[in-house]
Design an enzyme around this catalytic site. Sequence first.
Site, PDB file in Angstrom:
ATOM      1  N   THR A 151     -30.711  -4.270 -59.276  1.00  0.00           N
ATOM      2  CA  THR A 151     -31.435  -3.083 -58.810  1.00  0.00           C
ATOM      3  C   THR A 151     -31.204  -1.996 -59.847  1.00  0.00           C
ATOM      4  OG1 THR A 151     -31.080  -3.843 -56.561  1.00  0.00           O
ATOM      5  CG2 THR A 151     -31.799  -1.584 -56.819  1.00  0.00           C
ATOM      6  N   HIS A 152     -31.592  -2.305 -61.094  1.00  0.00           N
ATOM      7  CA  HIS A 152     -31.370  -1.392 -62.205  1.00  0.00           C
ATOM      8  C   HIS A 152     -32.710  -1.096 -62.859  1.00  0.00           C
ATOM      9  CE1 HIS A 152     -27.128  -3.424 -62.589  1.00  0.00           C
ATOM     10  NE2 HIS A 152     -27.252  -2.759 -61.470  1.00  0.00           N
ATOM     11  N   ASN A 153     -33.566  -0.387 -62.124  1.00  0.00           N
ATOM     12  CA  ASN A 153     -34.852   0.029 -62.672  1.00  0.00           C
ATOM     13  C   ASN A 153     -34.638   1.363 -63.350  1.00  0.00           C
ATOM     14  OD1 ASN A 153     -35.172  -1.014 -59.637  1.00  0.00           O
ATOM     15  ND2 ASN A 153     -36.784  -1.915 -60.878  1.00  0.00           N
TER      16      ASN A 153
END
Lengths: 592, 237, 264
Positions: free
Chosen positions: A518-520
């Site tokens: 979850t590293h946008n």
Amino acid sequence: MVTQLPKTDVVIVGAGWSGLAAAYELANAGQRCVVLERGKWRHTVTSFGAPEEHDELKYARRKEHMIDTPIKTLSFRNNSSETALPMRRLGSFLPGKGLGGAGIHWNGQLWRPLPSDLNMASHYSDRYGEEILNGLSVQDWGVSYDELEPHLDFFEKVCGTSGFAGNLNGDTVEGGNIFEGPRSDNYPTQPMNSSPPQQMFRNTARQMGYHPFQMPSANVTEAYENPYGAQLHSCTYCGFCERFGCGYMAKADPIICIYDVLKNHENFELRTEAHVLRVEKSADGKTATGVTYIDADGREVFQPADTICLNAYALWNVHLMLVSGLATPYDPLTGTGTVGRNYSYQTIAAASVFFDKEVWSNPFMGAGAMGVTIDDFNGDNFDHTDLGFVGGGYISATQTNGRPINYNPTPPGTPAWGREWKRAVRDNYLHHIGLTVHGSSVSVPQNYLDLDPTYVDDYGQPLLRMTFDFPENDRRMSSYVLSKAEEIGRNMDHVVDVGTVNRAAEGARYSVVPYQTTHNVGGAVMGTDPTTSVVNRYGQMWDHHNVFVFGACLFPQNLGYNPTGPLMGLAYWTLEHMKSDYLGNPRPLMDA
Amino acid sequence: MQQFSRRAVLTQLGAAGLAFTLPQAAAAQNAYAELDDVPWFFLTDFEARFLAAFCDVLIPEDEFPSASQAGVVDFIDLQLASGYGKGAGLYMQGPFREGTAEQGYQADMVPAQLIRNFIAGALDQGQDLAIFGAERRESVVREFSEKSQIVGGTDAKMVFQELWSLTKEGYFGDPLYGGNRDYAGWRMVGFPGAHAYYTDFVDQNVRYDAPPKGIGHVPGTNRSASMGASAISRKDG
Amino acid sequence: MRQIQIAALVSVPLLLGIGLTAGAQDFSGGPDIQTLEDRLDNDSTAFNARVQQRPDDDLLELGRLVAMGGAANGGSGMACITCHGTDGHGDGSGAFPRLDGQPGWYLYKQLVDYANGARPNKVMSPIADRLTEHEMEAVAAYYGAMPTGTIPKHGEVPGTELQWGGQLSAVGSAEKGIPACVNCHGANGTGLAPSVPYLAGQYASYMELQLQLWKDGVRDNDAMNVMSSIARKMNENDMRAVSEYLSRVTTEEAQTGPDLAVSE
């Protein structure tokens, strides 16, 4: 019919890590803060208690703590020649919802950027020549490691981070991460424990000449009081970390670390079930006047404010700017505009190591940031000459969980289901570890965010549209670092087989289906040049000087580390300048 | 009053069906006891048989129970009848288009309808898995997983993945949800379950054979309560 | 608080006096080795009782011997059963905690900590000091394998106090930052082998005292100071409430009957 409220000093969009940190700092600096959170109120102690919380189906598979796609999602395509379709179901990344946001269900892997990460463009150009960056839109951040250091340090203390320093004030320390930037202080709590396979990884890595260290972890290892006076307790290695809240109060989260000590402050007001639709602009467009939101009763409300802080999840910050008409949207055809430009992600691969029966990995004993890691292939910690790529990633023997629906590793060549699969699962479940390759992600002109022309969300606003595939650079990087991870795996004792997975393998397009991270990041990048950034080096929008932006949307490209540490360092840096400079004299803090 | 028996339905699998040949699997036979007289919440008898045959190809019986013996069909039945089946967590606004594999779920129907249509389509094209022998069953299921084909108006490969996902969840999820009966899945791998405190042992290279306990573990026994069971209204109700 | 501590210290010398001057001890009570062996057929009980490995007949015999006050190498000079009872239920006063069915590893660790000073206690420290490690393991497994029955309740407490105690036990307090006891102590406080003891059915006065000792820092032998950091957030009312509540919760085994552990 819009209800207009009395003006407040500051309105903050989002009650996650950066939103609550902003509220704490600004409220204590005399600013009346209203925090608007789309989701519901909840509390770590009462909402995330064992054993009910330890429900893999509900939280890890049905994703109970994550955003509900019917309410908020985005559309996706690999490139501009395709039609974007809605991401109907969560997969690749898991934004949060509710008080605390994704800070509730994160793993707690807490890093700092390398000094060279922050001026990636000039660093690589200087060392290897400009051509190495051809085709990439890699940029410098505009802020240096030394400037961020006190803020990175502060956030580590807010979280009670456990670890072993590798560089104290310029002196490298054996046993820590010798590649890290100089730290002014040690980690606030002792490093985590390690499982038998992790101990073996450490020994093998050391024998091979690498520099293993215990991963810095916001799973606290002892009773701890943070600088705000919040109490944390020690981790039980329960193996229900990522995707779950921590009822033990051992994983640093925004509720225990900040909200609990802020909630009664006279300058703090939290409104939950408040969905922000738009940031409203002044007539001349030079400033924002406040935000319009839908409240818990479905009414449209306008909250005026002197200063606006955007602290929603990275993707939703960009979305908000686009639907509000803040700054100028990026147009990939002309290359002009800035909002949505330089979107990037994380490049994940892994070596899967299978042991004989002598090694008990007991995978269910785990913690989100329990890892033994090497940084020898991250950033520019190694020589990139003739390798054909920039960037890198850490390699980590991480043991977070053994939850059996998702965790059923089988050796290479095992069928995907059936009799042999079943046997392989039970033969290997207790004798395995994964070596994660957590690779960086460069920005390229063809990966970007904008608004979808067809699909709308539950509020009737166009969905954010994501156009992304792994750049060639990252495919080469991933393959290289993965080969190093595999080599370590094969050199360990008692190993009977090693498999590999590479999300960015040649020919494998990026898919929103399998979970990665979850590293946008990116889409509202920071910088010193307004033609290639949305905010200046203080996080202040070039176009609207009273709008400050927080979060990983500021990253011009992604590092080989989890973003929470760096983004919170930036957050405290921005807050420092708001308090000491901006609020007393509101104006652009930098010339264009 | 007509007596209903899930077990009777699921045992109509003909040759190489639910053989109950192995002693360890016998324990799981009791798995039907709790829900046995409860009509399906969503499935029809034919669908239930089909799914039992399908899932037992994915996780067959060996020293440990098969998928259906561990209650996977009961689990799927409950899931399709509840939020998941009805489309929870799915953005269902149109227009619906066929997407690339990278774009994920794009079917214009919710999972319950999707699976119902798939099974109907399979039965229509003569693939009544329940009456096939073991080899034929496996080859049909393999075709579903590998071959691009439309079955009952659905993308068979995509439905296969959905069913495989449900099978794993039913085998390894907390028994509260109707599957993993008597902790069959957890005992097979050695997962101690929902009650977890490992501070003192995380660094020890030892076998840690704690008997599994789920969220709704019945104290003093080796069993868990089950959601389906608690939804029972008795036979003559 | 102070009264309870003093009472505990005062009553022991009286019992010691009784123990030394009385005639033959009554060893007839308590479960026999065969019963305990049979109980170990149940996976849960076996895992609960084990210290380093699954207890066998010999270990249980040695454990019983130690509990009765003797052992091959001199023993502790004090029979466990004198204060803790032949069935591990204590003497009903609450001065001595019940040991029956507590996780063997936990009991073993307490004896080790008594002996090395990690858990200072005027009564237990000299006793533990005289035991060998093997004897500690044996007596821990012996008590760990025992069935847990119900014990008589003490006195009346206001319903509101029980309600608050129940809340703290099951859900915790967001206001005070107190995590629920059941997070670590098992469903309904029935324990989480091997590390975490059961609280359900334990003497209220004993538990209240322990919480105070954690808070004062006198007792400090848990991994990573969890108990002291939790106890420091509790006031006297909280401690009394949760102790009174949990003492009234039946143990895991007692919830379904004493025979169940033997049959399948």
